[in-house]
Design a protein around this motif. Structure first.
Motif, PDB file in Angstrom:
ATOM      1  N   TYR A 184       8.117   6.872   2.272  1.00  0.00           N
ATOM      2  CA  TYR A 184       8.876   7.584   1.246  1.00  0.00           C
ATOM      3  C   TYR A 184       8.070   8.660   0.522  1.00  0.00           C
ATOM      4  O   TYR A 184       8.581   9.773   0.317  1.00  0.00           O
ATOM      5  CB  TYR A 184       9.487   6.598   0.248  1.00  0.00           C
ATOM      6  N   PRO A 185       6.827   8.410   0.106  1.00  0.00           N
ATOM      7  CA  PRO A 185       6.081   9.500  -0.532  1.00  0.00           C
ATOM      8  C   PRO A 185       5.947  10.736   0.355  1.00  0.00           C
ATOM      9  O   PRO A 185       6.126  11.865  -0.111  1.00  0.00           O
ATOM     10  CB  PRO A 185       4.716   8.857  -0.818  1.00  0.00           C
ATOM     11  N   ALA A 186       5.648  10.522   1.632  1.00  0.00           N
ATOM     12  CA  ALA A 186       5.521  11.656   2.550  1.00  0.00           C
ATOM     13  C   ALA A 186       6.860  12.338   2.774  1.00  0.00           C
ATOM     14  O   ALA A 186       6.951  13.575   2.825  1.00  0.00           O
ATOM     15  CB  ALA A 186       4.945  11.181   3.885  1.00  0.00           C
ATOM     16  N   LEU A 187       7.904  11.545   2.906  1.00  0.00           N
ATOM     17  CA  LEU A 187       9.238  12.105   3.137  1.00  0.00           C
ATOM     18  C   LEU A 187       9.678  12.959   1.962  1.00  0.00           C
ATOM     19  O   LEU A 187      10.158  14.087   2.140  1.00  0.00           O
ATOM     20  CB  LEU A 187      10.235  10.977   3.379  1.00  0.00           C
ATOM     21  N   LEU A 188       9.490  12.455   0.746  1.00  0.00           N
ATOM     22  CA  LEU A 188       9.925  13.205  -0.427  1.00  0.00           C
ATOM     23  C   LEU A 188       9.178  14.521  -0.570  1.00  0.00           C
ATOM     24  O   LEU A 188       9.771  15.561  -0.863  1.00  0.00           O
ATOM     25  CB  LEU A 188       9.763  12.346  -1.693  1.00  0.00           C
ATOM     26  N   ARG A 189       7.861  14.483  -0.343  1.00  0.00           N
ATOM     27  CA  ARG A 189       7.088  15.718  -0.455  1.00  0.00           C
ATOM     28  C   ARG A 189       7.524  16.738   0.603  1.00  0.00           C
ATOM     29  O   ARG A 189       7.667  17.931   0.310  1.00  0.00           O
ATOM     30  CB  ARG A 189       5.594  15.426  -0.315  1.00  0.00           C
TER      31      ARG A 189
END
Length: 203
Positions: A184-189
């Motif tokens: 999720y952190p990578a996806l959101l960024r």
């Protein structure tokens, strides 16, 4: 325009309390996560946002994200989790079969290289599905009114799943820490950067 994404998922009521059309076809699915995406725009921007999110090169994502998914697909091949017999139209029926007649008139664009199969695209919702040996999943993108957005709207992402028995339950529990720490952190960024590019924003 982008906004800062939360590092934690939103309360489930943010999704369940709204009259989304996806509720009509996912009564037997569980809500896994709801996230506010770092994306803001105008009332008519959802189709453009969906295009920006679903297009692009996977190399946009951080190396840790790509490595995790490379391991996941390798394990899937080893265990046969992603074989056609476990997919849509084989192990499970596609949710397209459940679509109300009016939603059938709002098809979403397809990508040949995506494991997700689109269900529909309206001015406020996009939905796509995926199935394998462990689960049947739905990705739901919503375009919601956002008081903090100069143009009035922002994006939310919900993930719904129907695990396939004990194997599916165990798999979902196993991957949960990886979803929160890496996916999720990578996806959101990455979603935020792609939307900035689509908007012509530079830093």
């Amino acid at each position: 325009m982008t906004t800062q994404a939360s590092t934690r998922p939103l309360p489930s009521g943010v999704y369940s309390s709204r009259p989304w059309r996806i509720h009509e076809i996912t009564e037997d699915f569980e809500l896994e996560d709801v996230w506010a995406l770092p994306v803001q725009g105008g009332a008519d921007d959802l189709p453009r946002f969906v295009d920006s999110m679903t297009s692009g090169d996977d190399r946009d994502f951080p190396a840790a994200y790509r490595l995790l998914f490379a391991i996941r697909w390798a394990l899937g091949r080893l265990l046969g989790a992603d074989e056609a017999e476990h997919g849509l139209g084989r192990r499970v029926a596609s949710l397209r079969d459940r679509l109300p007649e009016d939603l059938r008139d709002h098809p979403a664009p397809e990508r040949d290289d995506s494991p997700f199969q689109p269900l529909y695209l309206t001015d406020r919702e996009y939905a796509a599905e995926i199935a394998n040996r462990t689960m049947h999943g739905v990705l739901h993108l919503a375009w919601v009114e956002d008081a903090s957005s100069p143009d009035g709207y922002g994006a939310q992402m919900s993930v719904l799943v129907r695990p396939n028995g004990l194997l599916g339950d165990a798999y979902m529990r196993f991957i949960k820490p990886f979803r929160y720490l890496v996916v999720y952190p990578a996806l959101l960024r990455t979603v935020g950067r792609r939307w900035e590019t689509a908007q012509g924003v530079t830093r």
